[in-house]
Design an enzyme around this catalytic site. Structure first.
Site, short mmCIF file in Angstrom:
data_model
loop_
_atom_site.label_atom_id
_atom_site.label_comp_id
_atom_site.label_asym_id
_atom_site.label_seq_id
_atom_site.Cartn_x
_atom_site.Cartn_y
_atom_site.Cartn_z
N HIS A 93 0.82 -1.22 0.00
CA HIS A 93 0.00 0.00 0.00
C HIS A 93 0.85 1.26 0.00
O HIS A 93 0.36 2.34 -0.33
CB HIS A 93 -1.00 0.00 1.18
CG HIS A 93 -0.42 0.38 2.50
ND1 HIS A 93 -0.07 -0.54 3.47
CD2 HIS A 93 -0.12 1.59 3.04
CE1 HIS A 93 0.40 0.08 4.53
NE2 HIS A 93 0.37 1.37 4.30
N SER A 113 4.71 2.73 7.83
CA SER A 113 4.36 1.57 7.01
C SER A 113 5.54 1.13 6.16
O SER A 113 6.16 1.94 5.47
CB SER A 113 3.18 1.91 6.10
OG SER A 113 2.02 2.13 6.84
N ASP A 134 0.23 -7.46 1.66
CA ASP A 134 0.63 -6.06 1.79
C ASP A 134 2.16 -5.90 1.79
O ASP A 134 2.71 -5.12 2.55
CB ASP A 134 0.04 -5.42 3.05
CG ASP A 134 0.12 -3.89 3.00
OD1 ASP A 134 0.22 -3.34 1.89
OD2 ASP A 134 0.11 -3.26 4.08
#
Length: 341
Positions: free
Chosen positions: A81, A187, A111
């Protein structure tokens, strides 16, 4: 000759106290407790391998996240993402060095994305064995939250074996829960054990909650990396159905020897698919695959892994109140197929 010294001078008088030496400032290392030593040691070893990741689309920056180099020749892990479908990225290290990188493979179902950075003899961190983790173990997160570079937070492994739904709709299994603070920009950065090994790739926070953050386990990352290097994608199997989780009558669960009380009802069968060839029908309820219970769509998706591609497997299903066993040969799932198995 008589001593003419005054009597008051003949008594002992205390000598002036010697001046006390000024204590030298202790070494900073002596002031650190074992916890601080562990965290700062991790940062010293792993920090140089953590990069800011800026996806590039038509020469423009399209977002920002973190990533970690996992090999000296420039392999870098980040989140899918973070890349948002971009094929190139600009990397910036804690020392200000910039590198160009391109995407080797992207797996939205876990992911994770794997990039190759330009350069060699780069600082890197090793992926550890997440199966050896224990709850309460120290976990250190390094990344670039909200644009603040090389930020370090620390906490513990709060729980193991969690499941987290990816944006693709698939459940990511064996997710690590930690209370090491994460924010947007973290992230793709590493979650690190005190051994200096990467135990997870930070992926998500629960907005509005405190101390509930998640990382994709390093063993999952290892598997994804090997698949992306070998095939450019993570191979998964499909039998060509659309399914829905449904409750099972208690007598059916008992007769099938199932511990759960749910199965997967077939809502549609793809034309010329493995399910079509095996004569599966709309309304059939799948109870198990290769002896593993299927308690819902997520179980079926998990069991249809790359190892079952082009291999004959057994399905136990319920059709019009009767138990049946059929054989079926799954095929490789198309990367951009909808979430139907």
């Amino acid at each position: 000759m008589l001593d003419r010294t005054p009597s008051y001078l003949l008594h002992d008088t205390p000598s002036p106290a010697p001046s006390q030496p000024v204590a030298s400032a202790p070494d900073d290392g002596l002031l650190l407790d074992s916890y601080s030593h562990a965290v700062s040691g991790v940062v010293d070893r792993i920090g140089p391998s953590v990069m800011r990741v800026e996806p590039q689309v038509s020469g423009r920056t399209a977002g920002m996240g973190s990533g970690v180099l996992i090999s000296p020749d420039g392999l870098l892990l980040t989140n899918s993402h973070v890349m948002q479908g971009a094929r190139e990225a600009k990397l910036t290290g804690s020392d200000g060095r910039t590198l160009e990188a391109r995407v080797i493979g992207d797996d939205p179902d876990t992911d994770l994305a794997l990039l190759r950075a330009s350069g060699d003899r780069l600082p890197f961190a090793a992926l550890g064995d997440s199966k050896r983790l224990k709850r309460g173990q120290i976990a250190v997160a390094i990344g670039n939250p909200l644009g603040f570079e090389s930020t370090v937070t620390a906490g513990v492994v709060s729980a193991l074996g969690r499941s987290l739904r990816a944006k693709s709709g698939r459940l990511i299994d064996d997710v690590i829960q930690t209370d090491a603070a994460l924010n947007p920009g973290n992230s793709g950065g590493p979650l690190v054990a005190t051994s200096g090994e990467v135990i997870g790739i930070n992926t998500a926070v629960i907005m509005g909650a405190q101390g509930i953050c998640f990382a994709v386990a390093s063993n999952t990352a290892n598997f994804v990396v090997s698949e992306l290097i070998r095939h450019g994608r993570v191979r998964r199997a499909s039998i060509g159905i659309a399914g829905q989780t449904v409750p099972l009558p208690r007598r059916v669960s008992y007769a099938a020897g199932l511990t759960g009380s749910f199965g997967v009802v077939i809502a549609a069968v793809g034309l010329d698919s493995p399910a079509d060839h095996a004569a599966l029908e709309q309304g059939d309820v799948i109870l198990s695959l290769d002896g593993e219970p299927v308690g819902g769509v997520d179980d079926l998706v998990r069991l249809l892994n790359g190892e079952r591609i082009e291999r004959v497997v057994e399905l136990v299903l319920l059709r019009k109140g009767a138990m049946r066993t059929v054989t079926i040969t799954p095929v490789e799932r198309k990367t951009k197929a909808p979430r139907s198995e």
